[in-house]
Design an enzyme around this catalytic site. Sequence first.
Site, PDB file in Angstrom:
ATOM      1  N   GLU A   1      -9.172   1.435  -2.465  1.00  0.00           N
ATOM      2  CA  GLU A   1      -9.261   1.479  -0.997  1.00  0.00           C
ATOM      3  C   GLU A   1     -10.640   1.973  -0.580  1.00  0.00           C
ATOM      4  O   GLU A   1     -10.877   3.155  -0.411  1.00  0.00           O
ATOM      5  CB  GLU A   1      -8.161   2.380  -0.425  1.00  0.00           C
ATOM      6  CG  GLU A   1      -8.044   2.268   1.085  1.00  0.00           C
ATOM      7  CD  GLU A   1      -6.872   3.050   1.646  1.00  0.00           C
ATOM      8  OE1 GLU A   1      -6.525   2.818   2.809  1.00  0.00           O
ATOM      9  OE2 GLU A   1      -6.314   3.891   0.913  1.00  0.00           O
TER      10      GLU A   1
ATOM     11  N   HIS B   1      -8.656  -1.843   7.376  1.00  0.00           N
ATOM     12  CA  HIS B   1      -9.694  -0.824   7.614  1.00  0.00           C
ATOM     13  C   HIS B   1     -11.044  -1.395   8.039  1.00  0.00           C
ATOM     14  O   HIS B   1     -11.894  -0.645   8.495  1.00  0.00           O
ATOM     15  CB  HIS B   1      -9.900   0.081   6.394  1.00  0.00           C
ATOM     16  CG  HIS B   1      -8.926   1.188   6.270  1.00  0.00           C
ATOM     17  ND1 HIS B   1      -8.923   2.284   7.101  1.00  0.00           N
ATOM     18  CD2 HIS B   1      -7.885   1.360   5.413  1.00  0.00           C
ATOM     19  CE1 HIS B   1      -7.942   3.100   6.762  1.00  0.00           C
ATOM     20  NE2 HIS B   1      -7.283   2.545   5.742  1.00  0.00           N
TER      21      HIS B   1
ATOM     22  N   ASP C   1       0.144   5.504  -1.102  1.00  0.00           N
ATOM     23  CA  ASP C   1      -0.876   6.477  -1.496  1.00  0.00           C
ATOM     24  C   ASP C   1      -0.347   7.597  -2.382  1.00  0.00           C
ATOM     25  O   ASP C   1      -0.929   8.694  -2.418  1.00  0.00           O
ATOM     26  CB  ASP C   1      -1.525   7.084  -0.250  1.00  0.00           C
ATOM     27  CG  ASP C   1      -2.640   6.214   0.306  1.00  0.00           C
ATOM     28  OD1 ASP C   1      -3.615   5.970  -0.426  1.00  0.00           O
ATOM     29  OD2 ASP C   1      -2.542   5.784   1.466  1.00  0.00           O
TER      30      ASP C   1
ATOM     31  N   HIS D   1       0.825  -1.214   0.000  1.00  0.00           N
ATOM     32  CA  HIS D   1       0.000   0.000   0.000  1.00  0.00           C
ATOM     33  C   HIS D   1       0.858   1.263   0.000  1.00  0.00           C
ATOM     34  O   HIS D   1       1.621   1.504   0.930  1.00  0.00           O
ATOM     35  CB  HIS D   1      -0.906   0.020   1.235  1.00  0.00           C
ATOM     36  CG  HIS D   1      -2.023   1.001   1.143  1.00  0.00           C
ATOM     37  ND1 HIS D   1      -3.238   0.695   0.570  1.00  0.00           N
ATOM     38  CD2 HIS D   1      -2.112   2.290   1.527  1.00  0.00           C
ATOM     39  CE1 HIS D   1      -4.042   1.748   0.623  1.00  0.00           C
ATOM     40  NE2 HIS D   1      -3.374   2.737   1.195  1.00  0.00           N
TER      41      HIS D   1
ATOM     42  N   HIS E   1      -2.348  -3.160   4.698  1.00  0.00           N
ATOM     43  CA  HIS E   1      -1.564  -2.307   5.598  1.00  0.00           C
ATOM     44  C   HIS E   1      -2.200  -2.312   6.988  1.00  0.00           C
ATOM     45  O   HIS E   1      -2.858  -1.376   7.386  1.00  0.00           O
ATOM     46  CB  HIS E   1      -1.377  -0.896   5.043  1.00  0.00           C
ATOM     47  CG  HIS E   1      -2.625  -0.130   4.734  1.00  0.00           C
ATOM     48  ND1 HIS E   1      -3.643  -0.622   3.957  1.00  0.00           N
ATOM     49  CD2 HIS E   1      -3.020   1.132   5.088  1.00  0.00           C
ATOM     50  CE1 HIS E   1      -4.598   0.281   3.831  1.00  0.00           C
ATOM     51  NE2 HIS E   1      -4.252   1.349   4.523  1.00  0.00           N
TER      52      HIS E   1
ATOM     53  N   ASP F   1       2.231   2.118   3.816  1.00  0.00           N
ATOM     54  CA  ASP F   1       1.282   3.243   3.807  1.00  0.00           C
ATOM     55  C   ASP F   1       1.996   4.582   3.604  1.00  0.00           C
ATOM     56  O   ASP F   1       1.551   5.617   4.099  1.00  0.00           O
ATOM     57  CB  ASP F   1       0.436   3.281   5.081  1.00  0.00           C
ATOM     58  CG  ASP F   1      -0.869   4.060   4.903  1.00  0.00           C
ATOM     59  OD1 ASP F   1      -1.233   4.377   3.750  1.00  0.00           O
ATOM     60  OD2 ASP F   1      -1.517   4.364   5.920  1.00  0.00           O
TER      61      ASP F   1
ATOM     62  N   HIS G   1     -13.177   1.956   3.885  1.00  0.00           N
ATOM     63  CA  HIS G   1     -12.124   2.817   4.427  1.00  0.00           C
ATOM     64  C   HIS G   1     -12.534   3.140   5.866  1.00  0.00           C
ATOM     65  O   HIS G   1     -12.913   2.235   6.613  1.00  0.00           O
ATOM     66  CB  HIS G   1     -11.904   4.050   3.542  1.00  0.00           C
ATOM     67  CG  HIS G   1     -10.658   4.796   3.906  1.00  0.00           C
ATOM     68  ND1 HIS G   1     -10.684   6.076   4.406  1.00  0.00           N
ATOM     69  CD2 HIS G   1      -9.349   4.431   3.874  1.00  0.00           C
ATOM     70  CE1 HIS G   1      -9.447   6.467   4.676  1.00  0.00           C
ATOM     71  NE2 HIS G   1      -8.615   5.483   4.360  1.00  0.00           N
TER      72      HIS G   1
END
Length: 396
Positions: free
Chosen positions: A127, A195, A24, A22, A216, A324, A154
């Site tokens: 995600e 999540h 972003d 993961h 993650h 992350d 999420h």
Amino acid sequence: MATDHLQAARALLAEHPVADGHNDLPWALREKVRYDIDRLDIAADQTGNLHTDLARLRAGGVGAQFWSVYVRTDLTGDAAVSATLEQIDCVRQLLDRHPSELRRALTAADMEAARAEGRIASLMGAEGGHSINNSLATLRALHTLGVRYMTLTHNDNIAWADSATDEPGVGGLSPFGHEVVREMNRIGMLVDLSHVAATTMRAALDTSTAPVIFSHSSSRAVCDHPRNIPDDVLERLPGNGGVAMATFVPKFVLQAAVDWTAAADDNMRAHGFHHLDTTPEAMKVHEAFEAADPRPVATPSTVADHLDHMREVAGVDHIGIGGDYDGTAFTPDGLDDVSGYPNLIAELLSRGWSRADLAKLTWQNAVRVLGAAEDVARDLGARRGPSVATLDQLDG
């Protein structure tokens, strides 16, 4: 960190690079420059702007990256779908711009081909189930565009699945939520349980015939945060074949940081601000709090504690890494950006982890889990066609 351990870590990563679950970067590029990648070119040193650029990926020994095509949960309906498509387009632009460094990967074989070529295998993960707007056809379209996992939620519940950081809604997965999992199995899209609420984790494991991932998430027994994985769920991964990828986010891995964050959030609310408010007035309140009570700092050892426990409970065949980066404001000292992975591997070497175990952690488990999902999809696809079920039909 002993120099010999760091040298051994770099040598190991040259052979068995990190397949990270993961990152972003696409959202960071959206927020900072609205996808104008001329302004934040990852071919240049972006230290101070981003956690990620090509040179630091190389320094970190990264051989495969799941780029998150995340969109915020306040984007709903068609707006969420459109934003997800924009995120996918951002990844495509990065691949087109850097073909000598990044290779599009859709399969486990593609990941291995990228490693053989010395390029970074680039995969995508959506995600949050809000990205499909309750549409299995949209789910299939994302898969066609290259998305190879979807995190079911999420930070907020959706109509058919409960989030770890929201109040219980449907008790894990609704009937439509179970159908989403089944359809993900059929098309070969990994079910990502980061999540989600623990009830959702268990419900998905009850339904999925393919291995799941946690892209993650770390251990709840080591750090009691709802974003982490309870031991009873980790214990089920060998039977499922899945992989739990430990994250580096300090407020998820360091108990002192969890407690500090809760106190800082309470302080913001006591002063009349939302705890995520970043206006200058709000930041003055936050900075005053931090000056009086400094933020606890995580290290590679903090993350290694999670991996030690996750290996003990789930087994070495069922763990991985999901940093992350560019999705968190704070990172551990020594894992400041994507160049830091050798420091974590060196820490694990110092704890007696074998090269064989580390090769599974960094590369082999991630490749295996994607290949296993492909195998399940081939079997299911030969036996049944696309689901046309709707949320209204199944959930009423």
